[in-house]
Design an enzyme around this catalytic site. Structure first.
Site, PDB file in Angstrom:
ATOM      1  N   HIS A 411      -5.599   0.889  -1.712  1.00 32.15           N
ATOM      2  CA  HIS A 411      -5.863  -0.141  -0.708  1.00 32.15           C
ATOM      3  C   HIS A 411      -7.182  -0.876  -0.939  1.00 32.15           C
ATOM      4  O   HIS A 411      -7.457  -1.889  -0.288  1.00 32.15           O
ATOM      5  CB  HIS A 411      -5.854   0.489   0.693  1.00 32.15           C
ATOM      6  N   ASP A 415      -3.313  -4.791  -0.940  1.00 34.68           N
ATOM      7  CA  ASP A 415      -2.937  -4.735   0.469  1.00 34.68           C
ATOM      8  C   ASP A 415      -1.428  -4.536   0.598  1.00 34.68           C
ATOM      9  O   ASP A 415      -0.680  -4.640  -0.382  1.00 34.68           O
ATOM     10  CB  ASP A 415      -3.365  -6.011   1.185  1.00 34.68           C
TER      11      ASP A 415
END
Length: 439
Positions: A411, A415
């Site tokens: 992350h 995304d």
């Protein structure tokens, strides 16, 4: 008769040393050219070292569990001919230790000024791993220069800097004044890397099995990977009926023509490569505050070994291979992995990894992202299920071949939108597989 020094050969970029696992011959034994004489291990892979000449082993210089540097003599052979120094010099021209400029090029980090909070001058010749440890531990350049390196030409190895960190911690504890902690003081939680292991009770009849070298490396790498990358995982179920039909139609012809098995893996890799081309920001690494976008698409292929360990050989430039080329590359790497024939360079340079958990009958999995990659895809088992199909005459229920895929991504760089769209594109390529695809 002449002496011939068998040197530890170069084993790929960044590999500077290896540990002797076992000698396949003893002192006094006669060996023939190209005989494998010793098994060695790097932090990447186990492999054999062949002798380029025939002769008799008169002296083994590196015993089991000892570490040898690239270009260092590990044994002395007695060979036919005169002028022992001549034979040695011939070997050095082929497998000599790299000079200082070569070492600098190998060990120089990708972007030495952008990775960190601490910068180092070029004369230290730090490997990316050593530099990363130094930055994480806030070790200054002046402090680094006090570390006596045990590597080639005095280079600082991972073991050197870790030993320094451990010793520095002991020194700090000894230097700190002993003070009683306040009764209600709350101390900060210890770092995950330094937390003491829980005490495990061993009962009667329990068996204690020491980890082998590879399992220790896997354990270390997996812990680091989870500590470094915040993992997110997306899932999707894919109808691969067309893929199953296509393989059934082509596998016998392909094996007869090429002498190779046609598995599902090259199809999955082909779909992943296409999706990476659609979303190149999946094919990246993180270096400090920088994202490094990789030019090549090198697919790591998680492979289970007969001893239960795991290794990840790499399909280099997978985007440049046809389906047939992928099938041959995958079969070759899988065979050599299971028979300990991989070279160190076969496990280096992956930019994205695939794990086929379906080969164990598992429906899905949540794999750990191998550093320094930012994503990995797990392919589940293909299972026949009733599914709703949309037709021009309305919805119908049919028996289809369905498969789950899971996509784990880092992350920090990826995304949910990018990770999810990448997974959806792989799904689309597989679900809409053309039954007329040539191989």
């Amino acid at each position: 008769m002449a002496e011939y020094k068998l040197l530890l050969p170069s084993m790929g970029e960044g590999v500077m040393e290896a540990t002797v696992i076992t000698w396949l011959f003893n002192e006094g034994d006669t060996v023939k050219e190209d005989d494998s004489v010793v098994e060695i291990a790097t932090d990447k892979v186990d492999s054999d070292v062949p002798t380029p000449v025939s002769g008799k082993i008169v002296k083994i210089l590196k015993q089991k569990d000892e570490v040898a540097k690239v270009g260092e003599a590990i044994a002395i052979l007695e060979i036919e001919g005169e002028g022992g120094n001549t034979a040695t010099e011939e070997v050095k021209t082929e497998t000599s230790a790299p000079d200082a400029e070569t070492i600098k090029a190998i060990e120089e980090p990708l972007n030495p000024t952008a990775t960190s909070h601490v910068e180092f001058s070029g004369d230290l010749y730090l490997s990316p791993l050593v530099k990363s440890i130094a930055q994480q531990e806030n070790i200054s350049e002046s402090e680094l220069k006090t570390i006596k390196g045990s590597g080639l030409e005095g280079r600082i190895t991972k073991e050197d800097i870790l030993a320094h960190v451990a010793n520095r911690g002991n020194q700090n504890q000894q230097a700190a004044p002993q003070q009683a902690a306040p009764v209600h003081a709350v101390s900060a939680p210890p770092a995950a890397t330094s937390a003491p292991a829980a005490t495990i009770s061993v009962g009667a009849g329990d068996e204690i099995i020491p980890m082998d070298r590879m399992r220790k490396i896997i354990a270390e790498n997996m812990v680091k990977a989870k500590q470094i990358a915040p993992h997110v995982t997306s899932f999707i179920e894919t109808d691969v009926t067309n893929v199953v039909k296509w393989r059934a139609k082509n596998k016998d012809m392909f094996e007869k023509r090429e002498g190779e098995k046609l598995t599902f893996m090259p199809i999955f890799v082909k779909a992943i490569v296409k999706a990476i081309q659609d979303f190149p920001m999946i094919n990246v690494s993180i270096n400090g505050d920088n994202i490094i976008k990789k030019k090549n698409i090198n697919i790591g292929m998680a492979t289970a070994l007969p001893d239960g360990n795991l290794i990840v050989p790499v399909i280099k430039n997978a985007d440049q291979l046809s389906l047939s080329g992928l099938a041959k590359a995958i079969n070759d790497l899988a065979y050599r992995a299971r028979n300990k024939k991989l070279r160190p360079e076969d496990t280096q340079g992956a930019t994205y990894t695939i794990s086929n958990v379906g080969s164990f009958g598992n429906l899905m999995g949540t794999p750990i992202i191998p550093q320094p990659q930012v994503a990995i895809m797990a392919i589940g088992a293909i299972v026949k299920k009733p599914a709703v199909l949309e037709t021009k005459d309305g919805d119908v229920i049919a028996i289809r071949q369905l498969m789950f895929m899971s996509h784990s991504y880092d992350h920090r760089a990826v995304d949910g939108s990018l990770g999810g769209m990448m997974l959806k594109h792989v799904h689309d390529y597989l679900q809409n597989w053309d039954l007329n695809t040539e191989i």
